[in-house]
Design a protein around this motif. Sequence first.
Motif, PDB file in Angstrom:
ATOM      1  N   GLY A 156       0.728  -1.153  -0.044  1.00 43.27           N
ATOM      2  CA  GLY A 156       0.150  -0.388  -0.506  1.00 43.27           C
ATOM      3  C   GLY A 156       0.623   1.502  -0.204  1.00 43.27           C
ATOM      4  O   GLY A 156       1.797   1.398   0.430  1.00 43.27           O
ATOM      5  N   ALA A 157       0.507   2.642  -0.525  1.00 41.10           N
ATOM      6  CA  ALA A 157       1.139   3.655  -0.934  1.00 41.10           C
ATOM      7  C   ALA A 157      -0.060   4.597   0.029  1.00 41.10           C
ATOM      8  O   ALA A 157      -1.065   4.635   0.830  1.00 41.10           O
ATOM      9  N   LEU A 158       1.222   5.800   0.612  1.00 41.31           N
ATOM     10  CA  LEU A 158       0.820   6.748   1.569  1.00 41.31           C
ATOM     11  C   LEU A 158       0.885   7.727   0.368  1.00 41.31           C
ATOM     12  O   LEU A 158       2.336   8.346   0.860  1.00 41.31           O
ATOM     13  N   THR A 159       0.486   8.850  -0.082  1.00 42.65           N
ATOM     14  CA  THR A 159       1.491  10.233  -0.485  1.00 42.65           C
ATOM     15  C   THR A 159       0.716  11.584   0.750  1.00 42.65           C
ATOM     16  O   THR A 159      -0.482  12.066   0.894  1.00 42.65           O
ATOM     17  N   MET A 160       1.695  12.520   0.564  1.00 47.22           N
ATOM     18  CA  MET A 160       1.490  13.495   1.065  1.00 47.22           C
ATOM     19  C   MET A 160       1.860  14.893   0.823  1.00 47.22           C
ATOM     20  O   MET A 160       2.527  14.694  -0.006  1.00 47.22           O
ATOM     21  N   ARG A 161       1.370  15.817   1.042  1.00 50.91           N
ATOM     22  CA  ARG A 161       1.767  17.472   0.044  1.00 50.91           C
ATOM     23  C   ARG A 161       2.029  18.234   1.236  1.00 50.91           C
ATOM     24  O   ARG A 161       1.255  18.256   1.888  1.00 50.91           O
TER      25      ARG A 161
END
Length: 548
Positions: A156-161
């Motif tokens: 799984g992946a988690l993207t943060m900005r």
Amino acid sequence: MDLQRAFVAIILSFLILVGYQYFFAPPKPVSQSPQTPAQIQQDGTGTAPAHAPTAAAAQASTATPLAVDRNAREITVDTPLYTALINEQGGGFKSFVLKNYRNALDKDSGPMQLIQETNPAALPVLFTLDNGAGGFLPTYQAEKTSLSLAQQGETGALTMRAVTPEGLTILRTLRFQGDSYLIDVTYKVQNGTGKPIQVSPALCLNNKPFAHASQASRYLFYGPTAYINGELVETKPKKLADGPVVLQGKVSWTGYTDNYFMTAIVPLSASAHTVTLQGSEDQVRSVVSEGILSIPANESRDFTYSLYLGPKKLQVLQPVGNDLAKAVDFGWFDLLAKPMLWLLNFFHRFSGNYGVAIILLTVLIKLAFWPITQKGMKSMKNMQKLQPKIAKLRERFKDDPAKMNQEMMALYKTYKVNPVGGCLPMLIQIPFFFALYRVLMAAIELRHAPFMLWINDLSAPDRLWIGFDIPYLHGIPVLTLLMGASMYLQQKMTPTTADPTQARIMQFLPIVFTFMFLNFASGLVLYWFVNNLLSILQQYLINRQAKA
């Protein structure tokens, strides 16, 4: 050299080697002074060598508390191996709990927690563009507040900005695996300002000592560790009180380790990096610097890493690569220790009990050395028979040492006796003993591993609780006392060529060893006890054969 001197030399060698393992630090790393900006020469594209640190990195101390962003959320990542909490302010890990390990032996102690910090600016894994100076802590916006991987093979992946005051956008993508402690992370820095901006990217790892107690940790290394230029570099935390330590070259990984657990950053770019270590024994900060570079207008740069937060276990570290398995190091005896660790795990697969595995490994080692030990014991027995003749020679030539030695050598030759024949087998076995010593003191496999009865942790000293506290001991060290008794019995059965005074001194050795082993891991005491029993059996067979 006669037999008694050789035997005393062996005992002294044993004590010296044990003392070295206990009281002397691992080799100190060679640190280099950080370069100043004046020493950094940029090339035509405005990019400095990746290994060139800025003055800020050398002067930056551990992060100071910043204003807490009350709007920052905590992102939960749950896998079969661990549960992690990521703080949106800074993006650091606020918690990292290992599900398969406990903080202490008590089952109510809770799962192993690798992070002991609440300050967002001091959490592990913070990405900065000012080389870790700590001038700005961005608040990321995560695409979701939780990620759950229910199965071992799931990913799984988690993207943060986040956006910096200069107008740079940072996209952070973390990729998790359900069957691994390894986390891949990519930082994409986008420059949409319309003008080039100079940055100094760095990834910071902050660590306090892990939340678990261990007898072995008092004697073995804990602190910042790195694998640089093909060499394991361990830096004692108290050395950082004198100022930052800077390491340069090909950084395979850098992190914080003790004898059982580790956290690490693995820079994945091919360029050289700089590692700056700061802090104290209470908290260590490792800054992995990418150097100084310029991001042109309307372009972006990617910075990729892998993170490892988990057990320092060969079977876990070897599959993930990146030289992380080099963290499991047994010092001088590494070449012998790792095969012994493999054998220990091999026997455990069949027995299901590490205490039984230690006994089987001890028997195997004893059988391997049985022939040369047998020869040495017989040599000592033959030497004992010659003692009356040797005593007469000493009396006869007491005023002429040269003549006495000449006659004694002739006596040995006549009866075909080697004066050091009983010592050589012991000398050969010493490296194997210390290799197993290091394994049994440091292998995470023995942490909280039960054996039988009162021995419920082979990595801790054995203590039998009798209903009330005993000062210093807190219980009866039954196995240690049995080990001392077996050593005394073995000594009484073993032939000696020492004079009466030396023989009386040698009788105190079992007492000395018993006190020395009081706080040793019970797994090591078990090995020594079983080895003594096997030696007693072997000596009994030799003595019976001599009488026949």
